[in-house]
Motif scaffolding. Structure first.
Motif, short mmCIF file in Angstrom:
data_model
loop_
_atom_site.label_atom_id
_atom_site.label_comp_id
_atom_site.label_asym_id
_atom_site.label_seq_id
_atom_site.Cartn_x
_atom_site.Cartn_y
_atom_site.Cartn_z
N ARG A 34 1.09 -1.20 0.04
CA ARG A 34 -0.08 0.11 0.00
C ARG A 34 0.93 1.29 -0.03
NH1 ARG A 34 -2.98 -3.26 4.02
NH2 ARG A 34 -1.78 -2.70 5.58
N ALA A 35 0.24 2.43 -0.32
CA ALA A 35 1.03 3.52 -0.27
C ALA A 35 1.84 3.80 0.91
CB ALA A 35 0.12 4.84 -0.60
N GLU A 36 1.06 3.56 1.90
CA GLU A 36 1.74 3.85 3.33
C GLU A 36 3.04 2.92 3.69
OE1 GLU A 36 -1.56 3.12 2.75
OE2 GLU A 36 -2.15 1.91 4.20
N ASP A 37 3.26 1.89 2.90
CA ASP A 37 4.26 0.98 3.16
C ASP A 37 5.48 1.81 2.56
OD1 ASP A 37 2.86 -1.08 4.16
OD2 ASP A 37 2.34 -1.68 2.02
N THR A 38 5.42 2.76 1.64
CA THR A 38 6.52 3.23 1.00
C THR A 38 8.01 3.48 1.61
OG1 THR A 38 4.98 4.11 -0.53
CG2 THR A 38 7.53 4.77 -0.73
N GLN A 39 7.75 4.02 2.99
CA GLN A 39 9.14 4.14 3.56
C GLN A 39 9.58 2.72 4.18
OE1 GLN A 39 8.85 7.15 6.65
NE2 GLN A 39 11.00 7.17 7.26
N THR B 263 11.77 5.21 -4.27
CA THR B 263 10.14 5.70 -4.09
C THR B 263 9.70 5.87 -5.56
OG1 THR B 263 10.79 6.85 -1.87
CG2 THR B 263 8.68 7.63 -3.11
N ARG C 217 6.25 3.65 -6.84
CA ARG C 217 5.14 4.47 -7.25
C ARG C 217 4.60 3.86 -8.57
NH1 ARG C 217 6.36 9.97 -4.34
NH2 ARG C 217 5.64 9.34 -2.25
N GLU D 191 4.55 -9.07 6.50
CA GLU D 191 4.13 -8.26 7.70
C GLU D 191 4.07 -9.39 8.90
OE1 GLU D 191 1.23 -4.53 7.98
OE2 GLU D 191 0.26 -6.59 7.89
N ARG E 188 4.53 -5.00 11.73
CA ARG E 188 5.53 -4.12 10.77
C ARG E 188 5.89 -5.17 9.37
NH1 ARG E 188 10.89 -4.00 11.33
NH2 ARG E 188 11.73 -5.29 12.46
#
Ligand SMILES: CC(C)(COP(=O)(O)OP(=O)(O)OC[C@H]1O[C@@H](n2cnc3c(N)ncnc32)[C@H](O)[C@@H]1OP(=O)(O)O)[C@@H](O)C(=O)NCCC(=O)NCCS
Length: 151
Positions: A11-16, A40, A44, A58, A62
């Protein structure tokens, strides 16, 4: 599946978390450079492609591992080939079945889309990874990866 580990789509929030994992991978692959902004951008781009998936492992709430899969048409096989890249498990989680769980999920994703082959590249000096792929049924080929930068 390794105990307590789940594999899901990124998901987008996993990027970091994923760029941190990719830094662990690129630190051992002489052909690639660590650059979180570039990684990054790549993540994307993958997220916009219909024939690609980012798989995320996961555990304990995390992100502990990842791989990406993309489909291409193969004349050699007369069907779709699934290219696996970006296989990496967080250092403290290695050796607990996370990598296997990711590749099992990658295979299921590829089979579900009609792929007739899984393919990947590995650094010839990365002996632990080569042993890992041997265990998972990948055969070595005589092909050599060639690349030419266009930017
Ligand atoms: C390679 C990597 C993804 C393997 O993930 P992992 O979670 O440690 O592997 P698993 O615990 O799922 O192991 C799966 C199988 O491979 C074998 N294996 C894993 N690492 C191994 C090693 N270093 N040497 C020998 N066998 C190994 C395991 O024994 C296991 O076999 P089994 O399930 O039949 O008992 C992980 O070590 C990693 O992230 N390495 C650094 C990044 C990297 O090299 N990525 C690959 C780039 S091509």
């Amino acid at each position: 599946m390794a105990e307590g580990v789940t594999v899901r789509e990124g998901r987008a929030e996993d990027t970091q978390a994923l760029t941190t994992l990719l830094a662990q991978l690129f630190a051992i692959e002489a052909d690639f450079a660590i650059d979180p902004a570039v990684q990054t951008r790549g993540l994307r781009l993958l997220g916009t492609r219909p024939d690609a998936v980012i798989l995320v492992a996961e555990a304990e709430g995390r992100v502990v591992g990842m791989c990406t899969v993309q489909l291409t048409a193969s004349t050699a096989r007369g069907g779709l080939s699934a290219g696996i890249e970006d296989v990496v498990v967080d250092q403290v989680w290695r050796g607990r079945g996370v990598g296997r769980a990711l590749l099992v999920a990658a295979e299921a994703w590829a089979r579900g889309r009609g792929a007739v082959r899984l393919a990947l590249l590995a650094d010839e000096t990365n002996l632990p990874a080569l042993d890992f792929y041997d265990r998972l049924g990948f055969a070595r080929t005589r092909l050599v990866w060639l690349a030419k930068a266009l930017d």
